[in-house]
Enzyme design. Structure first.
Site, PDB file in Angstrom:
ATOM      1  N   GLY A 162       0.832  -1.194   0.000  1.00 45.59           N
ATOM      2  CA  GLY A 162       0.000   0.000   0.000  1.00 45.59           C
ATOM      3  C   GLY A 162       0.865   1.242   0.000  1.00 45.59           C
ATOM      4  O   GLY A 162       2.064   1.177   0.302  1.00 45.59           O
ATOM      5  N   CYS A 183       5.338  -6.000   1.837  1.00 46.91           N
ATOM      6  CA  CYS A 183       5.647  -4.575   1.715  1.00 46.91           C
ATOM      7  C   CYS A 183       4.954  -3.786   2.831  1.00 46.91           C
ATOM      8  O   CYS A 183       5.298  -3.954   3.991  1.00 46.91           O
ATOM      9  CB  CYS A 183       5.283  -4.066   0.332  1.00 46.91           C
ATOM     10  SG  CYS A 183       6.083  -2.481  -0.056  1.00 46.91           S
ATOM     11  N   TYR A 184       3.956  -2.945   2.515  1.00 44.04           N
ATOM     12  CA  TYR A 184       3.237  -2.244   3.584  1.00 44.04           C
ATOM     13  C   TYR A 184       2.675  -3.235   4.586  1.00 44.04           C
ATOM     14  O   TYR A 184       2.668  -2.977   5.795  1.00 44.04           O
ATOM     15  CB  TYR A 184       2.104  -1.397   2.997  1.00 44.04           C
ATOM     16  CG  TYR A 184       1.223  -0.759   4.051  1.00 44.04           C
ATOM     17  CD1 TYR A 184       1.575   0.442   4.656  1.00 44.04           C
ATOM     18  CD2 TYR A 184       0.030  -1.369   4.455  1.00 44.04           C
ATOM     19  CE1 TYR A 184       0.782   1.023   5.641  1.00 44.04           C
ATOM     20  CE2 TYR A 184      -0.772  -0.797   5.435  1.00 44.04           C
ATOM     21  CZ  TYR A 184      -0.395   0.395   6.025  1.00 44.04           C
ATOM     22  OH  TYR A 184      -1.190   0.957   7.000  1.00 44.04           O
ATOM     23  N   HIS A 217       8.311  -7.901  -2.978  1.00 38.61           N
ATOM     24  CA  HIS A 217       7.055  -8.401  -3.540  1.00 38.61           C
ATOM     25  C   HIS A 217       7.271  -9.770  -4.207  1.00 38.61           C
ATOM     26  O   HIS A 217       7.733  -9.841  -5.346  1.00 38.61           O
ATOM     27  CB  HIS A 217       6.519  -7.412  -4.589  1.00 38.61           C
ATOM     28  CG  HIS A 217       6.019  -6.135  -4.000  1.00 38.61           C
ATOM     29  ND1 HIS A 217       4.719  -5.964  -3.585  1.00 38.61           N
ATOM     30  CD2 HIS A 217       6.659  -4.960  -3.757  1.00 38.61           C
ATOM     31  CE1 HIS A 217       4.565  -4.729  -3.117  1.00 38.61           C
ATOM     32  NE2 HIS A 217       5.727  -4.103  -3.206  1.00 38.61           N
ATOM     33  N   GLU A 221       5.013 -11.632  -5.383  1.00 41.48           N
ATOM     34  CA  GLU A 221       3.952 -11.893  -6.348  1.00 41.48           C
ATOM     35  C   GLU A 221       4.281 -11.436  -7.768  1.00 41.48           C
ATOM     36  O   GLU A 221       3.668 -11.894  -8.735  1.00 41.48           O
ATOM     37  CB  GLU A 221       2.639 -11.233  -5.902  1.00 41.48           C
ATOM     38  CG  GLU A 221       2.597  -9.714  -5.977  1.00 41.48           C
ATOM     39  CD  GLU A 221       3.156  -9.008  -4.763  1.00 41.48           C
ATOM     40  OE1 GLU A 221       2.854  -7.818  -4.577  1.00 41.48           O
ATOM     41  OE2 GLU A 221       3.911  -9.639  -3.990  1.00 41.48           O
ATOM     42  N   ASP A 266     -16.175 -14.413 -22.076  1.00 44.94           N
ATOM     43  CA  ASP A 266     -16.778 -14.519 -20.745  1.00 44.94           C
ATOM     44  C   ASP A 266     -18.255 -14.901 -20.809  1.00 44.94           C
ATOM     45  O   ASP A 266     -18.701 -15.833 -20.135  1.00 44.94           O
ATOM     46  CB  ASP A 266     -16.612 -13.196 -19.983  1.00 44.94           C
ATOM     47  CG  ASP A 266     -15.162 -12.765 -19.897  1.00 44.94           C
ATOM     48  OD1 ASP A 266     -14.281 -13.651 -19.911  1.00 44.94           O
ATOM     49  OD2 ASP A 266     -14.903 -11.556 -19.832  1.00 44.94           O
ATOM     50  N   SER A 269     -19.867 -16.205 -23.280  1.00 39.01           N
ATOM     51  CA  SER A 269     -20.041 -17.497 -23.945  1.00 39.01           C
ATOM     52  C   SER A 269     -19.828 -18.647 -22.971  1.00 39.01           C
ATOM     53  O   SER A 269     -20.603 -19.613 -22.942  1.00 39.01           O
ATOM     54  CB  SER A 269     -19.072 -17.631 -25.118  1.00 39.01           C
ATOM     55  OG  SER A 269     -19.363 -16.694 -26.124  1.00 39.01           O
ATOM     56  N   LYS A 302      -9.215 -14.050 -16.337  1.00 37.64           N
ATOM     57  CA  LYS A 302      -9.490 -14.349 -17.741  1.00 37.64           C
ATOM     58  C   LYS A 302      -8.934 -15.697 -18.185  1.00 37.64           C
ATOM     59  O   LYS A 302      -9.622 -16.475 -18.857  1.00 37.64           O
ATOM     60  CB  LYS A 302      -8.922 -13.235 -18.627  1.00 37.64           C
ATOM     61  CG  LYS A 302      -9.077 -13.468 -20.125  1.00 37.64           C
ATOM     62  CD  LYS A 302     -10.528 -13.365 -20.575  1.00 37.64           C
ATOM     63  CE  LYS A 302     -10.953 -11.906 -20.624  1.00 37.64           C
ATOM     64  NZ  LYS A 302     -12.308 -11.748 -21.205  1.00 37.64           N
TER      65      LYS A 302
END
Length: 513
Positions: A55, A82-83, A169, A171, A227, A229, A369
């Protein structure tokens, strides 16, 4: 078997979606929640682990976002990033200060590989730093498990309380062994078995939808995109002809796409459902006349979309449920929770009061997605449909900068068709995450056939991405761009200039508006 869940508490970090995405790559289900989530709500979910995001604030600031210290007494493993690491340190009695030297970007970090977070990793690893504050002193009972020359507490842990923290980080892709770090957290520390897979998601979804809907009637908003479909086929598998799919051709589709959608899902298609096509092109052009502000365009398109559904629902009789192809990035980008609003989505946030449905069903709401595509393949949808180019709900309305007119729609349809055709001919269509042509609101002077022109500029967009939350501009070969440019200028009336967009996400979005 109860689904294993990791909760990501969002403190305003720019990478919160990536954290959830990486956890899911470990085959563990993960959801993002606001940091204000009540302790009782957390207990009700019974998460296997909790992750604090990064953050922009200072953990010691009076107005900084904080969670209750009760969370540390739950006995649930927590990872602060991090934060989130600084907040953990601050709340538990450590010292957080402004760093003498800020760290940004690739940084070599020395790791204590005896710690469970870093077990099996290299003693020195490249990690992604992005901070101006740092943990000057770890709380009592914590061990420092990583450091750099400028950051004395690059990671810390208190295994007895199942608390872990990293200043960097894990990620982001720039952290070389970040995936392994998060895998260690969810598997070794949280004890997750990692059994959340797409085949079980599809099977469980069909069963739960069948049970929820019973003999009710269902109306599905079908755009023909990936999406909607996948959502339609999922419902078709669950309730068959109790499902009616309404396809609204709002005149903002790609070239000939309306007819393609009807061929796939209509009476001669392969799916057990009822199909209605509504040709509402002029209705949309009239409503969008004179409107050039992006959010206003989105809301007009979305509202009209819903009103048409209401009209169709009245024609077919009582409808109990409305199905929409909302996916997780739609939810996050619409600003639900504590994340900033990036753009509104016409299929997020509920229905207007005038719509007479019992409830919205969003079977893909929890998926990214690429997970939607995996679900589509599990459902047996042909790969050519599953991997077709993503298309926004508002259609070309957000690929035409400024006012939308029928003339502009035809221009961008033709330019986009040429672009997609040449990308496919070059064999690049399977490599790119998304690519399309957009119409700018810029007109410029040109010379064509010895005559002065004053026409529009087309912008070409192509990005590489896996999750559509971040993206990098693709490096399209010059000879392909050159051929596309020549064809568009020669074949599309009203265009005399073609540009290529080199912007990533962030700072841009994938779409133009």
């Amino acid at each position: 078997m109860k689904k294993e869940t990791i909760i990501v508490l969002d403190f305003g970090g720019q990478y919160n979606q990536l954290i959830a995405r990486r956890v899911r790559e470990c085959n563990v289900y993960c959801e993002i929640k606001p940091y204000t989530m009540a302790i009782e709500e957390i207990k009700a979910i019974e998460p296997k682990g909790i992750i604090f995001t990064g953050g922009p604030n200072s953990a010691y600031g009076e107005a900084s976002p904080r969670c209750s210290t009760e969370i540390f007494a739950l006995g649930i493993p927590i990872l602060g990033i991090c934060y989130g690491s600084q907040l953990m340190a601050h709340l538990l009695g450590g010292t957080v200060k402004t760093a003498p030297v800020s760290e940004y970007g690739h940084t070599e970090v020395e790791l204590d590989t005896a710690d469970l977070m870093f077990e099996g990793l290299s003693p020195k690893s490249i990690c992604w730093m992005s901070h101006t504050d740092y943990i000057a002193e770890a709380p009592e009972g914590f061990h420092v498990t990583a450091h750099t020359p400028s950051c004395p507490v690059a990671a810390m842990s208190c295994p007895e309380q199942k608390l872990y923290a990293t200043q960097f980080h894990p990620e982001v892709m720039h952290t070389q062994e970040g995936k392994e770090m998060l895998q260690n957290f969810v598997r070794k520390i949280c004890g997750c078995a990692g059994e959340w897979k797409m085949d079980s998601f599809v099977e469980d979804s069909i069963q739960s939808l069948r049970q929820k809907i019973g003999d009710g009637k269902v109306l599905c908003a079908l755009s023909g995109g990936v999406d909607s479909s996948v959502a339609a086929v999922l419902l078709s598998k669950a309730v068959g002809r109790q499902l009616t799919c309404v396809f609204v051709d709002h005149g903002l589709l790609r070239k000939e796409e309306g007819d393609e959608v009807e061929a796939i899902f209509g009476p001669n298609g392969a799916y057990e459902l009822n199909f209605i096509r509504v040709n509402a092109q002029q209705r949309y052009y009239d409503r969008l006349k004179g409107i050039d502000e992006p959010e206003e365009k989105r809301k007009i398109i979305g509202t009209e979309f819903i009103h048409i559904f209401e009209e169709e629902a009245k024609k077919i009789g009582k409808v109990d449920y409305l199905v929409q192809g909302t996916i997780y990035p739609d939810v996050i980008e619409s600003g639900l929770g504590k994340s900033a609003v990036i753009k509104s989505h016409h299929n997020v946030g509920g229905l207007p009061d005038v719509v007479d449905f019992r409830e919205i069903i969003e079977p893909l709401r929890s998926l990214f997605k690429d997970e939607v595509r995996k679900a589509g393949l599990e459902l047996g949808i042909p790969p050519r449909l599953v991997f077709r180019q993503p298309f926004p709900g508002p259609g070309l309305g957000v690929r035409i900068v400024g006012e939308v007119t029928e003339e502009k729609v035809k221009i961008v349809q033709e330019a986009d068709a040429i672009y997609r055709e040449e990308i496919a001919k070059a064999g690049l269509d399977k490599e790119l995450g998304q690519y399309f042509a957009a119409l700018t609101n810029m007109r410029s002077v040109g010379v064509m056939g010895d005559f002065r022109t004053y026409d529009y500029a087309i912008a070409l967009r192509a990005v590489n991405t896996s999750d559509f939350m971040t993206a990098e501009a693709a490096q399209i070969p010059w000879e392909v761009l050159h051929k596309v440019t020549n064809r568009i200028i020669n074949e599309v009336k009203g265009v005399n200039r073609v540009l290529y967009d080199c912007t990533g996400k962030p700072p841009g979005t994938i779409e133009f508006e």
